[in-house]
Design a protein around this motif. Structure first.
Motif, mmCIF file in Angstrom:
data_model
loop_
_atom_site.group_PDB
_atom_site.id
_atom_site.type_symbol
_atom_site.label_atom_id
_atom_site.label_comp_id
_atom_site.label_asym_id
_atom_site.label_seq_id
_atom_site.Cartn_x
_atom_site.Cartn_y
_atom_site.Cartn_z
ATOM 1 N N GLY A 42 0.829 -1.195 0.000
ATOM 2 C CA GLY A 42 0.000 0.000 0.000
ATOM 3 C C GLY A 42 0.865 1.247 0.000
ATOM 4 O O GLY A 42 1.836 1.330 0.740
ATOM 5 N N GLU A 43 0.520 2.199 -0.847
ATOM 6 C CA GLU A 43 1.236 3.475 -0.905
ATOM 7 C C GLU A 43 0.246 4.599 -0.663
ATOM 8 O O GLU A 43 -0.785 4.671 -1.321
ATOM 9 C CB GLU A 43 1.920 3.648 -2.263
ATOM 10 N N GLY A 44 0.558 5.442 0.287
ATOM 11 C CA GLY A 44 -0.300 6.592 0.576
ATOM 12 C C GLY A 44 -1.558 6.235 1.341
ATOM 13 O O GLY A 44 -2.493 7.012 1.406
ATOM 14 N N ILE A 45 -1.604 5.033 1.922
ATOM 15 C CA ILE A 45 -2.781 4.610 2.678
ATOM 16 C C ILE A 45 -2.492 4.823 4.162
ATOM 17 O O ILE A 45 -1.624 4.169 4.733
ATOM 18 C CB ILE A 45 -3.111 3.127 2.423
ATOM 19 N N SER A 46 -3.217 5.754 4.760
ATOM 20 C CA SER A 46 -3.000 5.999 6.187
ATOM 21 C C SER A 46 -3.624 4.850 6.984
ATOM 22 O O SER A 46 -4.616 4.262 6.570
ATOM 23 C CB SER A 46 -3.618 7.336 6.600
ATOM 24 N N SER A 47 -3.020 4.520 8.090
ATOM 25 C CA SER A 47 -3.510 3.440 8.954
ATOM 26 C C SER A 47 -3.668 2.128 8.187
ATOM 27 O O SER A 47 -4.685 1.444 8.291
ATOM 28 C CB SER A 47 -4.843 3.828 9.596
#
Length: 123
Positions: A42-47
């Protein structure tokens, strides 16, 4: 025995920031039993650790079918018969791994990871 070609991309846009899942090709471990591992980053996925990641399998000429999803701490299977065939785990800050056990020709297909955020939770 070759499992499949496995390149897929799932993307979502939230507040103008790209969020993506990028998959690796399957690696097959040879030995007494064959296991394929597919990584999804995952890239740029918070939490990321709390975000449910869904795994789908698509056989040619059929619609994609969800196998399972993994949340913060547990895996939920769409069919109990999948428990001995597939497993998933989250590793590090942004990686989810699907394992396919005892790989055979019936496992051919394209495997996708996907996620989406509940719009209600972003308020």
């Amino acid at each position: 025995l070759l499992l499949l070609p496995l390149l897929a991309l799932a993307a979502a846009w939230s507040y103008g920031q790209a969020q993506e899942l990028k998959q690796s090709q399957a690696s097959i471990t040879r030995g007494q039993s064959k296991t394929a591992r597919i990584e999804c980053k995952g890239e740029g996925i918070s939490s990321f650790q709390n975000t449910p990641i869904h795994w789908y399998r698509q056989i040619p000429t059929k619609a994609p079918e969800r196998i399972l999803y993994i949340g913060a701490s547990s895996v939920s299977y769409d069919d109990n018969s999948y428990r001995n065939k597939y497993s998933a785990l989250k590793q590090g800050e942004n990686t989810c791994i699907l394992s396919v056990y005892n790989v055979n020709s019936n496992d051919e297909g394209t495997y996708y990871c996907a996620y989406w955020k509940d719009p209600q939770s972003q308020q």
